[in-house]
Design a protein around this motif. Sequence first.
Motif, PDB file in Angstrom:
ATOM      1  N   ILE A   1      58.910  24.232   9.179  1.00 40.32           N
ATOM      2  CA  ILE A   1      59.257  25.656   9.220  1.00 40.32           C
ATOM      3  C   ILE A   1      60.568  25.848   9.979  1.00 40.32           C
ATOM      4  CG2 ILE A   1      58.518  27.954   9.951  1.00 40.32           C
ATOM      5  CD1 ILE A   1      55.621  27.000   9.741  1.00 40.32           C
ATOM      6  N   GLU A   2      60.675  25.184  11.119  1.00 37.79           N
ATOM      7  CA  GLU A   2      61.892  25.291  11.928  1.00 37.79           C
ATOM      8  C   GLU A   2      63.112  24.773  11.151  1.00 37.79           C
ATOM      9  OE1 GLU A   2      62.215  26.864  14.592  1.00 37.79           O
ATOM     10  OE2 GLU A   2      60.189  27.045  15.430  1.00 37.79           O
ATOM     11  N   ARG A   3      62.919  23.734  10.345  1.00 38.09           N
ATOM     12  CA  ARG A   3      64.030  23.209   9.548  1.00 38.09           C
ATOM     13  C   ARG A   3      64.514  24.251   8.543  1.00 38.09           C
ATOM     14  NH1 ARG A   3      63.505  18.219   5.316  1.00 38.09           N
ATOM     15  NH2 ARG A   3      62.188  19.804   4.335  1.00 38.09           N
TER      16      ARG A   3
ATOM     17  N   GLN B   1      66.542  26.733  10.369  1.00 36.66           N
ATOM     18  CA  GLN B   1      67.863  26.187  10.672  1.00 36.66           C
ATOM     19  C   GLN B   1      68.772  26.172   9.451  1.00 36.66           C
ATOM     20  OE1 GLN B   1      67.085  22.345  12.455  1.00 36.66           O
ATOM     21  NE2 GLN B   1      65.954  23.257  14.162  1.00 36.66           N
ATOM     22  N   LYS B   2      68.170  26.096   8.265  1.00 33.33           N
ATOM     23  CA  LYS B   2      68.946  26.134   7.024  1.00 33.33           C
ATOM     24  C   LYS B   2      69.373  27.553   6.656  1.00 33.33           C
ATOM     25  CE  LYS B   2      67.083  22.008   4.717  1.00 33.33           C
ATOM     26  NZ  LYS B   2      66.323  21.505   3.536  1.00 33.33           N
ATOM     27  N   GLY B   3      68.933  28.530   7.435  1.00 33.63           N
ATOM     28  CA  GLY B   3      69.366  29.904   7.207  1.00 33.63           C
ATOM     29  C   GLY B   3      68.321  30.825   6.614  1.00 33.63           C
ATOM     30  N   ILE B   4      67.091  30.339   6.436  1.00 33.78           N
ATOM     31  CA  ILE B   4      66.024  31.191   5.913  1.00 33.78           C
ATOM     32  C   ILE B   4      65.242  31.774   7.084  1.00 33.78           C
ATOM     33  CG2 ILE B   4      63.902  31.255   4.554  1.00 33.78           C
ATOM     34  CD1 ILE B   4      65.084  29.077   2.786  1.00 33.78           C
ATOM     35  N   PRO B   5      65.224  33.089   7.239  1.00 32.29           N
ATOM     36  CA  PRO B   5      64.496  33.673   8.367  1.00 32.29           C
ATOM     37  C   PRO B   5      62.999  33.437   8.238  1.00 32.29           C
ATOM     38  CG  PRO B   5      65.270  35.394   6.875  1.00 32.29           C
ATOM     39  CD  PRO B   5      65.885  34.110   6.402  1.00 32.29           C
ATOM     40  N   SER B   6      62.310  33.397   9.352  1.00 34.88           N
ATOM     41  CA  SER B   6      60.879  33.104   9.325  1.00 34.88           C
ATOM     42  C   SER B   6      60.111  34.090   8.461  1.00 34.88           C
ATOM     43  CB  SER B   6      60.306  33.091  10.751  1.00 34.88           C
ATOM     44  OG  SER B   6      60.318  34.394  11.315  1.00 34.88           O
ATOM     45  N   ASN B   7      60.562  35.353   8.422  1.00 31.23           N
ATOM     46  CA  ASN B   7      59.824  36.350   7.649  1.00 31.23           C
ATOM     47  C   ASN B   7      60.102  36.273   6.149  1.00 31.23           C
ATOM     48  OD1 ASN B   7      62.372  37.466   7.531  1.00 31.23           O
ATOM     49  ND2 ASN B   7      61.817  39.405   8.501  1.00 31.23           N
ATOM     50  N   LYS B   8      60.785  35.200   5.728  1.00 33.48           N
ATOM     51  CA  LYS B   8      60.951  34.888   4.309  1.00 33.48           C
ATOM     52  C   LYS B   8      60.333  33.518   3.990  1.00 33.48           C
ATOM     53  CE  LYS B   8      63.129  38.701   3.439  1.00 33.48           C
ATOM     54  NZ  LYS B   8      62.431  39.782   2.686  1.00 33.48           N
ATOM     55  N   ILE B   9      59.444  33.063   4.863  1.00 38.73           N
ATOM     56  CA  ILE B   9      58.779  31.774   4.681  1.00 38.73           C
ATOM     57  C   ILE B   9      57.283  31.998   4.513  1.00 38.73           C
ATOM     58  CG2 ILE B   9      58.259  29.525   5.719  1.00 38.73           C
ATOM     59  CD1 ILE B   9      60.907  29.744   7.258  1.00 38.73           C
TER      60      ILE B   9
END
Length: 224
Positions: A99-101, A104-112
């Motif tokens: 998830i953290e990766r 770091q790639k630019g995807i916010p947590s609330n889009k995961i």
Amino acid sequence: MSDLLPCIEIETAPNPQAAVIWLHGLGADGNDFASVVPQLDLTGCLPIRFVFPSAPSMPVTINGGYVMPAWYDIAAPDLTHQQDIKGIQKSASAIAALIEREIQKGIPSNKIVLAGFSQGCAMALYIGLSFPQPLAGIIALSGYLPLAEKFLSFRNKANFNTPIFMAHGVWDPVVIPKRGEDSHALLKQHSYQVNWQTYPMEHSVHPTELADISLFLQEVLSLA
């Protein structure tokens, strides 16, 4: 598991703006659900990177100590006795690193979105409800919430309002429906947003279920 877990990745379009991390069940690997992606209707969704990690291999007590891919050990058929707390926490750390990766790639947590089937479902619920940043959603298929008796101690308020899609087969002999029903009841008791569905199947995935998962992804990863 200090290194990142091996993963299969599928992108629905260039420059993904969302991610779905999908966890397989006991004895499977990252290939198990990769074939599902073309079967999903992702109309109106952001470009998605699907990530399918593979669990490490370990002896599994319930299977006579046979070594197989597993997120944690299972000691009893009812899944609730002698739960492998250390194994669950170790895998949770490894999956949280994925998830953290993505972040770091630019995807916010609330889009995961965190998804899982069977033992992978257990991990998706455990991690999703305890993760310290808000997620887009949790897809929990044919599984249960592990360590439910400790739920209030490990849940995190960051995901109190995260939408959850839970599904179970009414004839499931592997993770009996009561395990899923009990987990659903616990989450509803604490006011989580749970969409609970059952399907005429055993321990598998139903075509109608895939259609419902598509609708869930369209809702939580919408372009709008």
